[in-house]
Design a protein around this motif. Structure first.
Motif: not given
Length: 74
Positions: A1-3, A5-9, A60-64, A69-70
């Motif tokens: 999921x972090x990947x 976010x990095x791709x979207x950024x 924002x969806x991925x971060x949610x 999960x956390x």
């Protein structure tokens, strides 16, 4: 999921770079060509800002999902 976010950024950064390059190019033009290019830029900005908005919504969806999960872990 972090990947993701990095791709979207990275996509947002590329869009911003494209917009800034267009603006810089307009300022280097002769005055009679600027109005035409400014109108073209307005159309490009509308599309670019819509694209960036979509990427931010995806981030924002991925971060949610990551936050949920956390919470479930702890």
């Amino acid at each position: 999921m972090i990947e993701d976010i990095n791709l979207k950024n990275a996509e947002i950064s590329a869009i911003l770079t494209m917009v800034f390059d267009e603006i810089q190019g307009i300022y280097n033009l002769e005055e009679e060509n600027r109005n035409y290019e400014l109108n073209r830029l307005k159309d490009s900005l509308t599309v670019s800002l819509y694209m960036m908005d979509e990427r931010v919504k995806e981030i924002n969806k991925i971060a949610g999902l990551i936050m949920n999960a956390e919470v479930q872990k702890g």
